[in-house]
Design a protein around this motif. Structure first.
Motif, PDB file in Angstrom:
ATOM      1  N   SER A   1       5.091 -42.447  -8.326  1.00  0.00           N
ATOM      2  CA  SER A   1       4.575 -42.468  -6.958  1.00  0.00           C
ATOM      3  C   SER A   1       3.116 -42.020  -6.914  1.00  0.00           C
ATOM      4  O   SER A   1       2.421 -42.237  -5.924  1.00  0.00           O
ATOM      5  CB  SER A   1       5.423 -41.570  -6.058  1.00  0.00           C
ATOM      6  OG  SER A   1       5.380 -40.220  -6.498  1.00  0.00           O
ATOM      7  N   HIS A   2       2.629 -41.415  -8.005  1.00  0.00           N
ATOM      8  CA  HIS A   2       1.231 -40.986  -8.092  1.00  0.00           C
ATOM      9  C   HIS A   2       0.294 -42.120  -8.502  1.00  0.00           C
ATOM     10  O   HIS A   2      -0.925 -41.912  -8.553  1.00  0.00           O
ATOM     11  CB  HIS A   2       1.093 -39.844  -9.100  1.00  0.00           C
ATOM     12  CG  HIS A   2       1.637 -38.542  -8.622  1.00  0.00           C
ATOM     13  ND1 HIS A   2       0.918 -37.659  -7.856  1.00  0.00           N
ATOM     14  CD2 HIS A   2       2.870 -37.983  -8.783  1.00  0.00           C
ATOM     15  CE1 HIS A   2       1.661 -36.595  -7.587  1.00  0.00           C
ATOM     16  NE2 HIS A   2       2.840 -36.774  -8.128  1.00  0.00           N
TER      17      HIS A   2
ATOM     18  N   PHE B   1       1.562 -34.147 -11.522  1.00  0.00           N
ATOM     19  CA  PHE B   1       2.105 -35.502 -11.464  1.00  0.00           C
ATOM     20  C   PHE B   1       3.616 -35.560 -11.680  1.00  0.00           C
ATOM     21  O   PHE B   1       4.184 -36.648 -11.722  1.00  0.00           O
ATOM     22  CB  PHE B   1       1.416 -36.383 -12.513  1.00  0.00           C
ATOM     23  CG  PHE B   1      -0.045 -36.594 -12.251  1.00  0.00           C
ATOM     24  CD1 PHE B   1      -0.467 -37.341 -11.164  1.00  0.00           C
ATOM     25  CD2 PHE B   1      -1.006 -36.047 -13.081  1.00  0.00           C
ATOM     26  CE1 PHE B   1      -1.818 -37.546 -10.914  1.00  0.00           C
ATOM     27  CE2 PHE B   1      -2.356 -36.250 -12.846  1.00  0.00           C
ATOM     28  CZ  PHE B   1      -2.763 -37.000 -11.755  1.00  0.00           C
ATOM     29  N   ALA B   2       4.260 -34.409 -11.815  1.00  0.00           N
ATOM     30  CA  ALA B   2       5.679 -34.402 -12.162  1.00  0.00           C
ATOM     31  C   ALA B   2       6.582 -34.710 -10.979  1.00  0.00           C
ATOM     32  O   ALA B   2       7.644 -35.329 -11.141  1.00  0.00           O
ATOM     33  CB  ALA B   2       6.054 -33.047 -12.764  1.00  0.00           C
TER      34      ALA B   2
ATOM     35  N   PHE C   1       1.852 -39.653  -0.877  1.00  0.00           N
ATOM     36  CA  PHE C   1       0.451 -39.969  -0.594  1.00  0.00           C
ATOM     37  C   PHE C   1       0.308 -41.457  -0.269  1.00  0.00           C
ATOM     38  O   PHE C   1       0.843 -42.315  -0.979  1.00  0.00           O
ATOM     39  CB  PHE C   1      -0.423 -39.602  -1.781  1.00  0.00           C
ATOM     40  CG  PHE C   1      -1.897 -39.835  -1.552  1.00  0.00           C
ATOM     41  CD1 PHE C   1      -2.651 -38.902  -0.867  1.00  0.00           C
ATOM     42  CD2 PHE C   1      -2.519 -40.982  -2.015  1.00  0.00           C
ATOM     43  CE1 PHE C   1      -4.009 -39.103  -0.639  1.00  0.00           C
ATOM     44  CE2 PHE C   1      -3.872 -41.191  -1.802  1.00  0.00           C
ATOM     45  CZ  PHE C   1      -4.621 -40.253  -1.108  1.00  0.00           C
ATOM     46  N   ALA C   2      -0.402 -41.742   0.806  1.00  0.00           N
ATOM     47  CA  ALA C   2      -0.598 -43.135   1.226  1.00  0.00           C
ATOM     48  C   ALA C   2      -1.898 -43.664   0.617  1.00  0.00           C
ATOM     49  O   ALA C   2      -2.991 -43.352   1.094  1.00  0.00           O
ATOM     50  CB  ALA C   2      -0.647 -43.215   2.741  1.00  0.00           C
TER      51      ALA C   2
END
Length: 284
Positions: free
Chosen positions: A216-217, A179-180, A185-186
């Motif tokens: 963004s995750h 997750f860094a 990812f859509a």
């Protein structure tokens, strides 16, 4: 001497539990006291033996690193604590026995109650951490029908934890560094879904490295929840708000679990109508 309860851990100076319980004791005018006691791993068994003999001691909250280590030293475990595999509250029963309880589950869920009363097509929680607090959080969210993505430095430990707490669930594990970095990812349409991102680790605590999590995750509409209380407003939460997400800080869980423990210690419910004043005092 008035009866008393306390919080134990190593370290313990940073604990806000004495301020919380002390506030409620003051508001209720109780002849009682709540303390902080430094207890090392080597002294934990002797601590339990000594307090078992103390007629004024009503119990203790348990913080890092003793939530699991204290379990075999107790006389009984409540079913929830046994299922979670971690104790954060010890109460002396009427027969003098030390009973291990877990109020972290109730404390974690308390600020989510209005959300969880809603119906969702799907619920998912990304949880960072595999320690004692994470165990309670996983157990709490599994009961609320969440699919878990558990991230830790040791993915085998994470997988074993999920298999222990919900062997029939379809959950997932990820390395902490997954997750860094930014992802493109859509995410699909998350309307009607419930997504949480929970820091259940010490990362971001004063004196600890920061948690590297790129928002963004997180799917649209996610809620960022950090159980760290020192500082209250962590970089994790700041970054979540900067990315447009709602947040819940560690004081929410801390006050919630303390409220559940307070009744066990002192036989009365805490005056929750003063929560806003309590928060102001804790953040001063």
């Amino acid at each position: 001497m008035s009866h008393y309860a306390e919080v134990i851990g190593d370290p313990i100076a940073q604990s806000k539990s004495p301020a919380i319980h002390g506030f409620w004791i003051e508001k209720l005018g109780l002849d009682a006291e709540y303390r902080a006691q430094l207890v090392s791993a080597e002294d934990l068994e002797a601590y339990c033996d000594h307090r078992r003999q103390d007629p004024d001691w009503r119990g203790c909250n348990v913080t890092m690193p003793h939530k699991q280590a204290i379990m075999p030293l107790l006389d009984r475990l409540e079913p929830l604590a046994k299922r979670v595999g971690a104790v954060n509250t010890v109460v002396k029963a009427a027969d003098g026995a030390l009973v291990g309880r877990n109020t972290d589950v109730a404390g974690f869920l308390e600020p989510l109650q209005s959300l969880l009363r809603s119906q969702h097509y799907f619920r998912m929680a990304r949880i960072i951490g595999t320690g004692g607090a994470a165990r309670a959080i996983i157990a709490a969210l599994v009961k609320e029908n969440f699919t878990i993505v558990l991230a830790g430095r040791n993915t085998e430990k994470a997988r074993g934890l999920l298999e222990e707490l919900d062997p029939d669930g379809e959950h997932h594990v990820a390395p902490l560094d997954h997750f860094a970095d930014t992802t493109d990812f859509a995410f699909d349409d998350r309307e009607g879904c419930c997504d949480l991102v929970v820091n259940a680790s010490p990362l971001g605590m004063r004196g600890q490295p920061q948690l590297a999590f790129d928002w963004s995750h997180a799917p649209p509409g996610s809620i960022g929840y950090d159980i760290v209380t020192d500082p209250v407003d962590t970089r994790f939460l700041e970054n979540a708000r900067g990315a447009g997400f709602d947040t819940i800080d560690g004081l929410a869980m801390l006050i919630g679990q303390a409220a559940a423990a307070f009744g066990h210690f002192f036989g009365v419910e805490p005056p929750r109508e003063h929560d806003a004043e309590l928060r102001e005092r804790l953040m001063a």
